[in-house]
Design a protein around this motif. Structure first.
Motif, PDB file in Angstrom:
ATOM      1  N   UNK A 161       7.840 -38.524 -19.593  1.00 31.63           N
ATOM      2  CA  UNK A 161       8.762 -38.986 -20.626  1.00 31.63           C
ATOM      3  C   UNK A 161       7.977 -39.603 -21.766  1.00 31.63           C
ATOM      4  N   UNK A 162       8.285 -39.145 -22.983  1.00 25.72           N
ATOM      5  CA  UNK A 162       7.695 -39.700 -24.201  1.00 25.72           C
ATOM      6  C   UNK A 162       8.728 -40.628 -24.837  1.00 25.72           C
ATOM      7  N   UNK A 163       8.332 -41.886 -25.091  1.00 32.02           N
ATOM      8  CA  UNK A 163       9.230 -42.857 -25.711  1.00 32.02           C
ATOM      9  C   UNK A 163       8.923 -42.916 -27.203  1.00 32.02           C
ATOM     10  N   UNK A 164       9.972 -42.657 -28.002  1.00 27.70           N
ATOM     11  CA  UNK A 164       9.837 -42.575 -29.455  1.00 27.70           C
ATOM     12  C   UNK A 164      10.616 -43.718 -30.087  1.00 27.70           C
ATOM     13  N   UNK A 165      10.040 -44.327 -31.130  1.00 28.19           N
ATOM     14  CA  UNK A 165      10.701 -45.386 -31.886  1.00 28.19           C
ATOM     15  C   UNK A 165      10.852 -44.913 -33.325  1.00 28.19           C
ATOM     16  N   UNK A 166      12.024 -45.184 -33.938  1.00 26.21           N
ATOM     17  CA  UNK A 166      12.281 -44.778 -35.314  1.00 26.21           C
ATOM     18  C   UNK A 166      13.343 -45.699 -35.897  1.00 26.21           C
ATOM     19  N   UNK A 177       9.027 -42.720 -37.826  1.00 24.71           N
ATOM     20  CA  UNK A 177       9.017 -42.202 -36.454  1.00 24.71           C
ATOM     21  C   UNK A 177       7.620 -42.386 -35.870  1.00 24.71           C
ATOM     22  N   UNK A 178       7.558 -42.917 -34.665  1.00 28.63           N
ATOM     23  CA  UNK A 178       6.267 -43.159 -34.022  1.00 28.63           C
ATOM     24  C   UNK A 178       6.443 -43.072 -32.511  1.00 28.63           C
ATOM     25  N   UNK A 179       5.313 -42.837 -31.816  1.00 29.01           N
ATOM     26  CA  UNK A 179       5.336 -42.748 -30.352  1.00 29.01           C
ATOM     27  C   UNK A 179       5.066 -44.135 -29.781  1.00 29.01           C
ATOM     28  N   UNK A 191       7.531 -34.278 -29.652  1.00 30.17           N
ATOM     29  CA  UNK A 191       8.629 -35.247 -29.711  1.00 30.17           C
ATOM     30  C   UNK A 191       8.782 -35.802 -31.125  1.00 30.17           C
ATOM     31  N   UNK A 192       7.676 -36.090 -31.802  1.00 24.45           N
ATOM     32  CA  UNK A 192       7.757 -36.567 -33.183  1.00 24.45           C
ATOM     33  C   UNK A 192       8.372 -35.511 -34.092  1.00 24.45           C
ATOM     34  N   UNK A 193       7.995 -34.269 -33.913  1.00 16.38           N
ATOM     35  CA  UNK A 193       8.514 -33.197 -34.768  1.00 16.38           C
ATOM     36  C   UNK A 193      10.017 -33.061 -34.615  1.00 16.38           C
ATOM     37  N   UNK A 194      10.514 -33.104 -33.381  1.00 15.19           N
ATOM     38  CA  UNK A 194      11.950 -32.915 -33.150  1.00 15.19           C
ATOM     39  C   UNK A 194      12.751 -34.069 -33.733  1.00 15.19           C
ATOM     40  N   UNK A 195      12.261 -35.320 -33.582  1.00 14.32           N
ATOM     41  CA  UNK A 195      13.016 -36.463 -34.100  1.00 14.32           C
ATOM     42  C   UNK A 195      13.013 -36.464 -35.625  1.00 14.32           C
ATOM     43  N   UNK A 196      11.888 -36.128 -36.242  1.00 18.26           N
ATOM     44  CA  UNK A 196      11.843 -36.104 -37.704  1.00 18.26           C
ATOM     45  C   UNK A 196      12.769 -35.028 -38.280  1.00 18.26           C
ATOM     46  N   UNK A 197      12.953 -33.928 -37.548  1.00 15.68           N
ATOM     47  CA  UNK A 197      13.806 -32.840 -38.040  1.00 15.68           C
ATOM     48  C   UNK A 197      15.263 -33.014 -37.654  1.00 15.68           C
ATOM     49  N   UNK A 198      15.629 -34.116 -36.998  1.00 14.93           N
ATOM     50  CA  UNK A 198      17.017 -34.310 -36.544  1.00 14.93           C
ATOM     51  C   UNK A 198      17.941 -34.545 -37.732  1.00 14.93           C
ATOM     52  N   UNK A 199      19.206 -34.168 -37.606  1.00 18.23           N
ATOM     53  CA  UNK A 199      20.168 -34.434 -38.683  1.00 18.23           C
ATOM     54  C   UNK A 199      20.468 -35.921 -38.801  1.00 18.23           C
ATOM     55  N   UNK A 200      21.161 -36.290 -39.866  1.00 13.77           N
ATOM     56  CA  UNK A 200      21.457 -37.701 -40.107  1.00 13.77           C
ATOM     57  C   UNK A 200      22.373 -38.269 -39.015  1.00 13.77           C
ATOM     58  N   UNK A 212      20.059 -51.271 -41.506  1.00 11.47           N
ATOM     59  CA  UNK A 212      18.972 -50.487 -40.921  1.00 11.47           C
ATOM     60  C   UNK A 212      18.719 -50.983 -39.501  1.00 11.47           C
ATOM     61  N   UNK A 213      18.570 -50.038 -38.583  1.00 15.46           N
ATOM     62  CA  UNK A 213      18.433 -50.379 -37.159  1.00 15.46           C
ATOM     63  C   UNK A 213      17.240 -49.616 -36.592  1.00 15.46           C
ATOM     64  N   UNK A 214      16.436 -50.303 -35.790  1.00 20.66           N
ATOM     65  CA  UNK A 214      15.314 -49.674 -35.102  1.00 20.66           C
ATOM     66  C   UNK A 214      15.789 -49.177 -33.736  1.00 20.66           C
ATOM     67  N   UNK A 215      15.539 -47.893 -33.470  1.00 22.95           N
ATOM     68  CA  UNK A 215      15.979 -47.254 -32.234  1.00 22.95           C
ATOM     69  C   UNK A 215      14.773 -46.864 -31.386  1.00 22.95           C
ATOM     70  N   UNK A 216      14.981 -46.887 -30.074  1.00 27.32           N
ATOM     71  CA  UNK A 216      13.959 -46.443 -29.104  1.00 27.32           C
ATOM     72  C   UNK A 216      14.640 -45.495 -28.128  1.00 27.32           C
TER      73      UNK A 216
END
Length: 224
Positions: A161-166, A177-179, A191-200, A212-216
């Motif tokens: 599992x890769x944990x991503x924060x954005x 976006x960061x790991x 994982x970074x590529x998929x999150x950056x390309x996600x819709x709004x 603004x909210x930080x998500x993990x």
């Protein structure tokens, strides 16, 4: 006519015997000189007959030195302080104030100052968290369609599992976006590529206002 010597009168035949005999005598004399001991008993005395006067010696008393005198104790200086002067304050009270019955005293209500939330502030916890399109089910569906298992990770048998924060902005866009914790093998980059390309997303709200909210979020890679 040359005179002839008889063999019995020739002394050179016995020279070796005389030499050995001389050496033997000299060695014996030397050993005798080393081993010879002489004793002189003229100065010896019988200690049992010697009279001594040890008992007549006087006992010398141990000198005791008196302890040094204690240092002088300095007495504190007591200063006399005069009694405090009582100060009498005269308070003038004016009782000639006219109070009308129609005078109404308004109650003062102290209210908390409104909290101004800046748009640049990033919250970790808000009242209404951001949501992806279609909720978490829509997010999982998006990952199934767009997430590709890296060839290197598949060849090396890497899974986890890769944990991503954005950060979700007030308009729902995703940035920073960061790991947070990766597993390597190309899975972190995917994982970074998929999150950056996600819709709004639907932005988070605090007191009814978008913030603004930080998500993990975890993104799982599993071979199957």
């Amino acid at each position: 006519m040359e005179a002839k010597k008889t063999p019995e009168a020739d002394l050179t035949k016995k020279s070796g015997m005389f030499l050995n005999l001389g050496l033997l005598v000299s060695v014996g004399l030397v050993l005798f000189a080393f081993e010879y001991k002489s004793f002189d008993d003229r100065n010896l005395k019988d200690l049992g007959q010697v009279t001594d006067d040890f008992e007549e010696l006087l006992d010398i008393p141990i000198t005791e030195q008196p302890p040094p005198p204690p240092p002088p104790v300095e007495q504190p200086i007591i200063q006399e302080i005069p009694d405090e002067i009582e100060i009498e304050e005269k308070i003038e009270v004016n009782f000639d104030v006219d109070v009308k019955e129609e005078t109404v005293i308004k109650e003062i209500v102290i209210s908390d100052a409104p909290v101004e939330e800046k748009a640049e502030t990033i919250f970790d916890v808000v009242e209404n968290a951001p949501n992806p399109p279609g909720g978490m089910e829509g997010w999982n569906e998006y990952l199934r369609k767009n997430l590709k298992y890296p060839t290197q990770a598949r060849r090396m048998g890497i899974e986890g599992t890769v944990y991503v924060v954005f950060v979700v902005n007030t308009d729902g866009s995703i940035q920073d976006v960061d790991v947070l914790r990766g597993i390597g093998g190309g899975c972190d980059e995917e994982a970074l590529r998929v999150v950056k390309a996600a819709p709004k997303w639907e932005p988070g709200k605090q007191r009814g206002r978008p913030v603004r909210v930080r998500m993990r979020l975890p993104i799982r890679f599993k071979l199957g």
